[in-house]
Design a protein around this motif. Structure first.
Motif, PDB file in Angstrom:
ATOM      1  N   GLY A  39       0.803  -1.217   0.000  1.00 40.80           N
ATOM      2  CA  GLY A  39       0.000   0.000   0.000  1.00 40.80           C
ATOM      3  C   GLY A  39       0.836   1.268   0.000  1.00 40.80           C
ATOM      4  O   GLY A  39       0.320   2.360  -0.189  1.00 40.80           O
ATOM      5  N   TYR A  40       2.147   1.144   0.223  1.00 42.35           N
ATOM      6  CA  TYR A  40       3.033   2.309   0.270  1.00 42.35           C
ATOM      7  C   TYR A  40       3.698   2.520  -1.083  1.00 42.35           C
ATOM      8  O   TYR A  40       4.077   1.576  -1.762  1.00 42.35           O
ATOM      9  CB  TYR A  40       4.126   2.121   1.329  1.00 42.35           C
ATOM     10  CG  TYR A  40       5.161   3.228   1.284  1.00 42.35           C
ATOM     11  CD1 TYR A  40       4.923   4.435   1.917  1.00 42.35           C
ATOM     12  CD2 TYR A  40       6.347   3.079   0.578  1.00 42.35           C
ATOM     13  CE1 TYR A  40       5.860   5.466   1.853  1.00 42.35           C
ATOM     14  CE2 TYR A  40       7.284   4.102   0.510  1.00 42.35           C
ATOM     15  CZ  TYR A  40       7.030   5.288   1.156  1.00 42.35           C
ATOM     16  OH  TYR A  40       7.945   6.310   1.081  1.00 42.35           O
ATOM     17  N   ARG A  41       3.849   3.782  -1.439  1.00 49.67           N
ATOM     18  CA  ARG A  41       4.625   4.133  -2.623  1.00 49.67           C
ATOM     19  C   ARG A  41       5.205   5.534  -2.423  1.00 49.67           C
ATOM     20  O   ARG A  41       4.782   6.276  -1.553  1.00 49.67           O
ATOM     21  CB  ARG A  41       3.766   4.077  -3.890  1.00 49.67           C
ATOM     22  CG  ARG A  41       2.725   5.172  -3.994  1.00 49.67           C
ATOM     23  CD  ARG A  41       1.895   5.038  -5.285  1.00 49.67           C
ATOM     24  NE  ARG A  41       0.991   6.133  -5.454  1.00 49.67           N
ATOM     25  CZ  ARG A  41      -0.204   6.260  -4.867  1.00 49.67           C
ATOM     26  NH1 ARG A  41      -0.624   5.319  -4.026  1.00 49.67           N
ATOM     27  NH2 ARG A  41      -0.966   7.312  -5.093  1.00 49.67           N
ATOM     28  N   ARG A  42       6.167   5.839  -3.248  1.00 43.78           N
ATOM     29  CA  ARG A  42       6.773   7.167  -3.232  1.00 43.78           C
ATOM     30  C   ARG A  42       6.430   7.866  -4.525  1.00 43.78           C
ATOM     31  O   ARG A  42       6.531   7.289  -5.605  1.00 43.78           O
ATOM     32  CB  ARG A  42       8.287   7.061  -3.107  1.00 43.78           C
ATOM     33  CG  ARG A  42       8.969   8.408  -3.190  1.00 43.78           C
ATOM     34  CD  ARG A  42      10.466   8.279  -3.138  1.00 43.78           C
ATOM     35  NE  ARG A  42      11.065   9.589  -3.334  1.00 43.78           N
ATOM     36  CZ  ARG A  42      12.349   9.810  -3.335  1.00 43.78           C
ATOM     37  NH1 ARG A  42      13.183   8.815  -3.153  1.00 43.78           N
ATOM     38  NH2 ARG A  42      12.807  11.019  -3.523  1.00 43.78           N
ATOM     39  N   ASN A  51      -5.059   2.450   0.619  1.00 43.33           N
ATOM     40  CA  ASN A  51      -5.829   1.212   0.459  1.00 43.33           C
ATOM     41  C   ASN A  51      -7.262   1.615   0.143  1.00 43.33           C
ATOM     42  O   ASN A  51      -7.523   2.789  -0.143  1.00 43.33           O
ATOM     43  CB  ASN A  51      -5.707   0.291   1.688  1.00 43.33           C
ATOM     44  CG  ASN A  51      -6.292   0.891   2.952  1.00 43.33           C
ATOM     45  OD1 ASN A  51      -7.180   1.734   2.916  1.00 43.33           O
ATOM     46  ND2 ASN A  51      -5.784   0.453   4.092  1.00 43.33           N
ATOM     47  N   GLU A  52      -8.182   0.669   0.181  1.00 44.71           N
ATOM     48  CA  GLU A  52      -9.564   0.991  -0.211  1.00 44.71           C
ATOM     49  C   GLU A  52     -10.265   1.930   0.768  1.00 44.71           C
ATOM     50  O   GLU A  52     -11.250   2.573   0.417  1.00 44.71           O
ATOM     51  CB  GLU A  52     -10.393  -0.292  -0.392  1.00 44.71           C
ATOM     52  CG  GLU A  52     -10.576  -1.119   0.856  1.00 44.71           C
ATOM     53  CD  GLU A  52      -9.382  -2.013   1.199  1.00 44.71           C
ATOM     54  OE1 GLU A  52      -9.353  -2.506   2.319  1.00 44.71           O
ATOM     55  OE2 GLU A  52      -8.485  -2.190   0.364  1.00 44.71           O
ATOM     56  N   SER A  53      -9.731   2.067   1.989  1.00 47.94           N
ATOM     57  CA  SER A  53     -10.382   2.877   3.008  1.00 47.94           C
ATOM     58  C   SER A  53      -9.774   4.253   3.226  1.00 47.94           C
ATOM     59  O   SER A  53     -10.456   5.173   3.662  1.00 47.94           O
ATOM     60  CB  SER A  53     -10.362   2.141   4.354  1.00 47.94           C
ATOM     61  OG  SER A  53     -11.046   0.926   4.255  1.00 47.94           O
ATOM     62  N   VAL A  86      -7.129  11.207   3.749  1.00 44.86           N
ATOM     63  CA  VAL A  86      -8.378  11.171   2.987  1.00 44.86           C
ATOM     64  C   VAL A  86      -9.135   9.927   3.418  1.00 44.86           C
ATOM     65  O   VAL A  86      -8.632   8.813   3.304  1.00 44.86           O
ATOM     66  CB  VAL A  86      -8.113  11.129   1.459  1.00 44.86           C
ATOM     67  CG1 VAL A  86      -9.428  11.065   0.696  1.00 44.86           C
ATOM     68  CG2 VAL A  86      -7.274  12.318   1.020  1.00 44.86           C
ATOM     69  N   ASN A  87     -10.345  10.125   3.919  1.00 41.89           N
ATOM     70  CA  ASN A  87     -11.185   9.003   4.353  1.00 41.89           C
ATOM     71  C   ASN A  87     -12.049   8.553   3.182  1.00 41.89           C
ATOM     72  O   ASN A  87     -12.984   9.232   2.790  1.00 41.89           O
ATOM     73  CB  ASN A  87     -12.059   9.411   5.534  1.00 41.89           C
ATOM     74  CG  ASN A  87     -12.928   8.282   6.044  1.00 41.89           C
ATOM     75  OD1 ASN A  87     -12.849   7.147   5.571  1.00 41.89           O
ATOM     76  ND2 ASN A  87     -13.770   8.581   7.014  1.00 41.89           N
ATOM     77  N   ARG A  88     -11.730   7.374   2.632  1.00 42.67           N
ATOM     78  CA  ARG A  88     -12.507   6.824   1.527  1.00 42.67           C
ATOM     79  C   ARG A  88     -13.476   5.742   2.004  1.00 42.67           C
ATOM     80  O   ARG A  88     -14.165   5.136   1.190  1.00 42.67           O
ATOM     81  CB  ARG A  88     -11.570   6.229   0.469  1.00 42.67           C
ATOM     82  CG  ARG A  88     -10.613   7.251  -0.053  1.00 42.67           C
ATOM     83  CD  ARG A  88      -9.802   6.868  -1.243  1.00 42.67           C
ATOM     84  NE  ARG A  88      -9.350   5.502  -1.363  1.00 42.67           N
ATOM     85  CZ  ARG A  88      -8.589   5.075  -2.356  1.00 42.67           C
ATOM     86  NH1 ARG A  88      -8.189   5.916  -3.283  1.00 42.67           N
ATOM     87  NH2 ARG A  88      -8.205   3.822  -2.426  1.00 42.67           N
ATOM     88  N   SER A  89     -13.539   5.528   3.301  1.00 35.52           N
ATOM     89  CA  SER A  89     -14.390   4.467   3.835  1.00 35.52           C
ATOM     90  C   SER A  89     -15.815   4.975   4.053  1.00 35.52           C
ATOM     91  O   SER A  89     -16.116   6.144   3.818  1.00 35.52           O
ATOM     92  CB  SER A  89     -13.819   3.953   5.157  1.00 35.52           C
ATOM     93  OG  SER A  89     -14.034   4.895   6.183  1.00 35.52           O
TER      94      SER A  89
END
Length: 172
Positions: A39-42, A51-53, A86-89
């Protein structure tokens, strides 16, 4: 009334490496790690966990943002990060800065500074109340709850690193 549980931001480690061989690293030399957990990237100068949430973006603050106190802290080598959540859940997400720490290879264990810490740093200065009130709400010093679809972007402020530090890990 239905109870919707709070989701805490799970373990998120953003690795920061110091570039160069300077004996006293400068905060501006911090860079996000190229690799990390799932789930991590630069992306350029940001470490991103997604992630999805949730999406969490962290970048080192190098330039002065206009607030005199932030300028002073940067000049004094405090480590300042901008963290966007950012809350995507479909449920509320709660971030508590007391669960965040910054460790380095010199065995330093730093917690983010809060309003009281900043007051103690500036207590001898004239106009400290006005200066600090201008920062209120611009940095994470108490828990922040985000409703579904909400986002927030604030600062995390840490005391300066010790001399000789070569790596640091920011764990959220």
């Amino acid at each position: 009334m239905a109870f919707k549980p709070l989701i805490r931001i799970a373990t998120l480690a953003l690795l920061l490496a110091v570039s160069g061989c300077a004996s006293t690293p400068k905060t501006g030399a911090l860079l996000p790690a190229d690799k990390g957990d799932a789930g991590y990237r630069r992306e350029s100068n940001e470490g991103i966990f997604e992630n999805e949430s949730i999406i969490v973006r962290v970048r080192i603050v190098r330039d002065k943002g206009g607030a005199a106190m932030i300028d002073e802290l940067l000049k004094s080598k405090y480590a300042i990060f901008n963290m966007e959540i950012v809350n995507r859940s479909k449920v509320r997400v709660r971030y508590d800065p007391s669960t965040t720490l910054l460790t380095d290879d010199e065995s330093s264990y730093l917690k983010p500074l809060d309003y009281t810490d900043l007051y103690d740093i500036k207590k001898d200065a004239d106009g400290v109340e006005k200066e600090l009130s201008g920062l209120r709400g611009r940095f994470y010093d108490v828990s922040t709850t985000l409703a579904p679809g909400e986002n927030v972007s604030k600062l995390l402020i840490f005391k300066p690193f010790g001399e000789g530090m070569e790596e640091a890990v920011l764990a959220v």
